[in-house]
Design a protein around this motif. Structure first.
Motif, PDB file in Angstrom:
ATOM      1  N   ARG A 170    -117.656 -13.639 -53.024  1.00  0.00           N
ATOM      2  CA  ARG A 170    -118.000 -12.717 -51.464  1.00  0.00           C
ATOM      3  C   ARG A 170    -119.354 -13.495 -51.086  1.00  0.00           C
ATOM      4  O   ARG A 170    -120.235 -13.879 -51.797  1.00  0.00           O
ATOM      5  N   THR A 171    -119.272 -13.814 -49.706  1.00  0.00           N
ATOM      6  CA  THR A 171    -120.338 -14.536 -49.149  1.00  0.00           C
ATOM      7  C   THR A 171    -121.211 -13.762 -48.536  1.00  0.00           C
ATOM      8  O   THR A 171    -120.418 -12.992 -47.514  1.00  0.00           O
ATOM      9  N   PHE A 172    -122.432 -13.709 -48.330  1.00  0.00           N
ATOM     10  CA  PHE A 172    -123.488 -13.130 -47.526  1.00  0.00           C
ATOM     11  C   PHE A 172    -124.148 -13.801 -47.051  1.00  0.00           C
ATOM     12  O   PHE A 172    -124.771 -14.510 -47.386  1.00  0.00           O
ATOM     13  N   ILE A 173    -124.407 -13.848 -45.572  1.00  0.00           N
ATOM     14  CA  ILE A 173    -125.249 -14.361 -44.816  1.00  0.00           C
ATOM     15  C   ILE A 173    -126.245 -13.522 -44.201  1.00  0.00           C
ATOM     16  O   ILE A 173    -126.115 -12.720 -43.438  1.00  0.00           O
ATOM     17  N   VAL A 174    -127.532 -13.847 -44.805  1.00  0.00           N
ATOM     18  CA  VAL A 174    -128.765 -13.239 -44.321  1.00  0.00           C
ATOM     19  C   VAL A 174    -129.430 -13.878 -43.424  1.00  0.00           C
ATOM     20  O   VAL A 174    -129.900 -15.043 -43.890  1.00  0.00           O
ATOM     21  N   ARG A 175    -129.849 -13.274 -42.503  1.00  0.00           N
ATOM     22  CA  ARG A 175    -130.850 -13.757 -41.342  1.00  0.00           C
ATOM     23  C   ARG A 175    -132.313 -13.829 -42.140  1.00  0.00           C
ATOM     24  O   ARG A 175    -132.795 -12.797 -42.605  1.00  0.00           O
ATOM     25  N   VAL A 176    -132.955 -14.697 -41.952  1.00  0.00           N
ATOM     26  CA  VAL A 176    -134.191 -14.963 -42.638  1.00  0.00           C
ATOM     27  C   VAL A 176    -135.295 -13.901 -41.704  1.00  0.00           C
ATOM     28  O   VAL A 176    -135.804 -13.406 -42.650  1.00  0.00           O
TER      29      VAL A 176
END
Length: 76
Positions: free
Chosen positions: A58-64
């Motif tokens: 699973r891919t999680f994109i996290v905003r800095v």
């Protein structure tokens, strides 16, 4: 008379110290605390405005901007 398209400027706050440490953790297990919760997995990408963490396919994109703290995840 021709109309020109409006110019759009994107502004992002980039914290170089944080980005440097995130890049040092590339391709390593990482734990990230965000305002929404904790994400633990493999840090696969670091962009100026987000990071990509992969766990069990699973891919999680996290905003800095949403990161509160992060650290190397021992034993992951």
């Amino acid at each position: 008379m021709s109309q020109s398209s409006p110019q759009v400027q994107y502004v992002a706050n980039v914290e170089s110290y944080v980005m440097q440490h995130l890049r040092e953790l590339m391709n390593q297990p990482i734990t990230v605390q965000t305002s929404r919760g904790v994400v633990t997995g493999q840090l696969t990408m670091v962009h100026y405005d987000c990071i990509v963490v992969v766990k069990e396919g699973r891919t999680f994109i996290v905003r800095v901007a949403e990161i509160i703290w992060f650290s190397h995840a021992e034993g992951q």
